[in-house]
Design an enzyme around this catalytic site. Structure first.
Site, PDB file in Angstrom:
ATOM      1  N   ASP A 108      -2.477   6.011  -3.533  1.00 37.45           N
ATOM      2  CA  ASP A 108      -1.335   5.381  -2.876  1.00 37.45           C
ATOM      3  C   ASP A 108      -0.840   4.222  -3.734  1.00 37.45           C
ATOM      4  O   ASP A 108      -1.282   4.035  -4.871  1.00 37.45           O
ATOM      5  CB  ASP A 108      -1.697   4.931  -1.458  1.00 37.45           C
ATOM      6  N   ASP A 157      -6.021   1.982  -3.389  1.00 34.54           N
ATOM      7  CA  ASP A 157      -7.291   1.864  -2.663  1.00 34.54           C
ATOM      8  C   ASP A 157      -7.578   3.133  -1.866  1.00 34.54           C
ATOM      9  O   ASP A 157      -8.612   3.240  -1.215  1.00 34.54           O
ATOM     10  CB  ASP A 157      -7.333   0.623  -1.763  1.00 34.54           C
ATOM     11  N   ASP A 174      -1.243   1.005  -3.955  1.00 34.97           N
ATOM     12  CA  ASP A 174      -2.155   0.017  -4.548  1.00 34.97           C
ATOM     13  C   ASP A 174      -3.485   0.634  -4.949  1.00 34.97           C
ATOM     14  O   ASP A 174      -4.406  -0.077  -5.354  1.00 34.97           O
ATOM     15  CB  ASP A 174      -2.369  -1.166  -3.610  1.00 34.97           C
ATOM     16  N   SER A 191       0.820  -1.207   0.000  1.00 27.77           N
ATOM     17  CA  SER A 191       0.000   0.000   0.000  1.00 27.77           C
ATOM     18  C   SER A 191       0.859   1.265   0.000  1.00 27.77           C
ATOM     19  O   SER A 191       1.589   1.532  -0.941  1.00 27.77           O
ATOM     20  CB  SER A 191      -0.951  -0.036   1.199  1.00 27.77           C
TER      21      SER A 191
END
Length: 538
Positions: free
Chosen positions: A329, A333, A331, A182
């Site tokens: 960010d 999400d 990833d 992340s």
């Protein structure tokens, strides 16, 4: 046999899905999942309904109810935190551990332990990854483990966490895996496991994975030294599945109902998973895009860019005179926005804007949104002024989603930019969030600055302190006394919060107060007590 196992058996024999059973009983699908994994018992009225539905006696259902697992003794926190198994690559998250995660999942979804009743069933598991150098190593390790156990692997390659969730759910995979850390630096990585409904894996299954990682095969009902290996034609296959990622892109485009031809939008992709997706989506919707953080080299994910370094996007928006900007960010999400003046519009403000949008359309269940205890007190007060209530959960989007599921709430999220919109997704989706904000700008014919203007926030400051033992800090009498002292100084004009990070060896000291200066001053009082206790890492 436990009551959960009996429900699985009855439901499978009747060819009824969890969704169908939950609708019939008037409960959330997550509740049914918890019953079936023996994390909870159904209420007695639901037991009566189940008995009647499947034409069995209540005595037969309840006879062995005391076999329910003791969830107070779960060990899943040893490796898996609030956001998967995360650590520094090849230090405390190794390729061998990744292989074993794959070995377990490949075996589990064809075993009776998962409720599978089909002899010779061949599971299908989809894998995505972000741009970290170690993601490739972990991807192939997991894939090797899965295929060695006799399941098939479908590779999405570099993609976002929400895309893995979408593809897993829509294409009926047994589970999905996202390799990412992340917002963490490039040298960290992680393994997120997603169930067949596109949600984070339940605690009971996570505990089984941990038992296998620790070599406790008895805990998963396997005799011998290891799980059985697939042989000959039963060895799994690996398939390229980039088409799944492309369908996800098409889905995002289909969500929008406006053309963005009049919008100049900045995008900061954090040199991460969204680098070749976000621009494709907004360009297809007609926006004039200006993109940064779209040159990943495996070592620069989140480095001075993305939602954790918003100053990069602020500079872009102001220099190019853009209408707004969105930062994601590693990833994707998360989404943090920047208005036309270069001001940050965080997750709290985005929830306010989208919650108000849903309320105006009669789509906000019980006029309630969900946030976490980290959300600003001023945000909660601003919602109250427009007739919206705010349910607050523990920190972590999994807790937000659980509250949304249990109460059928339409929207929830975190100040950090994890926003979940139940109508469209089962997880936080940064690009989807950006689309919905852009939709409100078009529909209201307003600017982002005006939409966010009613959100009045207390100054807030968070100090992150790396420590050896997070639990020891929270049990330290002197640290707690320092927190009590600060709360008295704040005197109800804000708050003090002390909590553990779910993904790092970090204690977060968060202060809300009447000024930025007092926030920093009060945070340092607690930080000094932590340092004096010898808890910090140099």
């Amino acid at each position: 046999m436990t009551i959960g196992q009996k429900i699985v058996q009855l439901r499978t024999s009747a060819d009824i899905s969890q969704e169908q059973l939950s609708e019939t009983l008037g409960v959330s699908r997550q509740s049914v999942s918890k019953w079936e994994t023996d994390q909870a018992l159904p209420q007695i009225d639901k037991v009566l309904q189940i008995a009647e539905l499947f034409n069995v006696s209540t005595d037969e259902l309840l006879r062995d109810k005391l076999e329910i697992k003791d969830t107070s003794k779960k060990t899943h926190n040893k490796y898996f935190g609030t956001d998967g198994f995360r650590g520094e690559a090849n230090v405390n998250l190794t390729s061998i551990q990744a292989y074993k995660v794959g070995r377990f999942l490949g075996w589990y979804y064809s075993s009776k332990l998962s409720g599978c009743t089909k002899a010779g069933y061949r599971p299908r598991i989809v894998i995505g990854k972000d741009t970290r150098r170690s993601s490739y190593m972990l991807e192939y390790s997991i894939a090797a483990g899965i295929t060695a156990s006799g399941a098939d692997v479908y590779m999405l390659h570099v993609t976002t966490t929400p895309s893995v969730s979408y593809v897993t759910r829509m294409d009926e995979f047994d589970c999905g895996i996202m390799i990412t850390a992340s917002h963490n630096p490039f040298y960290d990585n992680g393994i997120k496991v997603i169930n067949s409904h596109g949600e984070k894996l339940d605690d009971a299954t996570t505990a089984y994975i941990e038992a296998y990682l620790d070599g406790d095969l008895a805990a998963i009902g396997v005799a011998g030294d290891d799980l059985p290996f697939a042989q000959k034609s039963k060895i799994g296959c690996i398939h390229d599945y980039v088409s799944g990622r492309n369908r996800y892109i098409g889905y995002l485009i289909s969500v929008a109902s406006n053309s963005y031809k009049k919008l100049k939008i900045g995008l900061d992709c954090a040199n991460g998973a969204s680098w070749n997706i976000a621009n494709a989506v907004f360009s297809a919707l007609g926006a004039q895009t200006y993109v940064v953080g779209n040159e990943p080299d495996g070592l620069n994910v989140n480095e001075g860019c993305g939602s954790t370094h918003i100053e990069n996007l602020q500079k872009l928006v102001k220099e190019k005179h853009l209408d707004l900007g969105f930062a994601f960010d590693g990833d994707a999400d998360r989404c943090i926005a920047v208005d036309e003046n270069g001001n940050v519009v965080d997750g709290d403000a985005i929830i306010y804007i989208l919650g108000k949008r849903l309320k105006n359309r009669g789509m906000l269940k019980d006029n309630t949104v969900v946030a976490t205890v980290m959300s600003n007190s001023g945000f909660v007060a601003s919602l109250e002024k427009i007739g919206i209530k705010c349910e607050q959960t523990a920190v972590g989007d999994r807790f937000v989603y659980e509250c949304m599921q249990n109460n059928n709430y339409a929207i929830g999220g975190e100040q950090s930019g994890h926003i979940i919109m139940k109508k469209y997704a089962t997880t936080g989706d940064g690009i989807l969030t950006a689309i919905m904000v852009a939709e409100e700008i078009c529909d209201s014919k307003s600017s982002l600055a005006k939409l966010a203007e009613p959100v009045m926030l207390y100054p807030q400051y968070t100090k992150n302190i790396r420590v050896r033992d997070k639990a020891a800090v929270l049990a330290d009498k002197n640290v707690l006394e320092a927190k009590d002292k600060v709360e008295k100084l704040i005197n109800k004009n804000g708050r003090a919060l002390l909590r553990q990070s779910g993904t790092e060896p970090v204690i977060r000291v968060m202060i809300e107060s009447v000024s930025e200066e007092t926030c920093v001053e009060y945070a340092n009082i607690i930080a000094d007590a932590i340092i004096a206790g010898g808890h910090t890492v140099e």
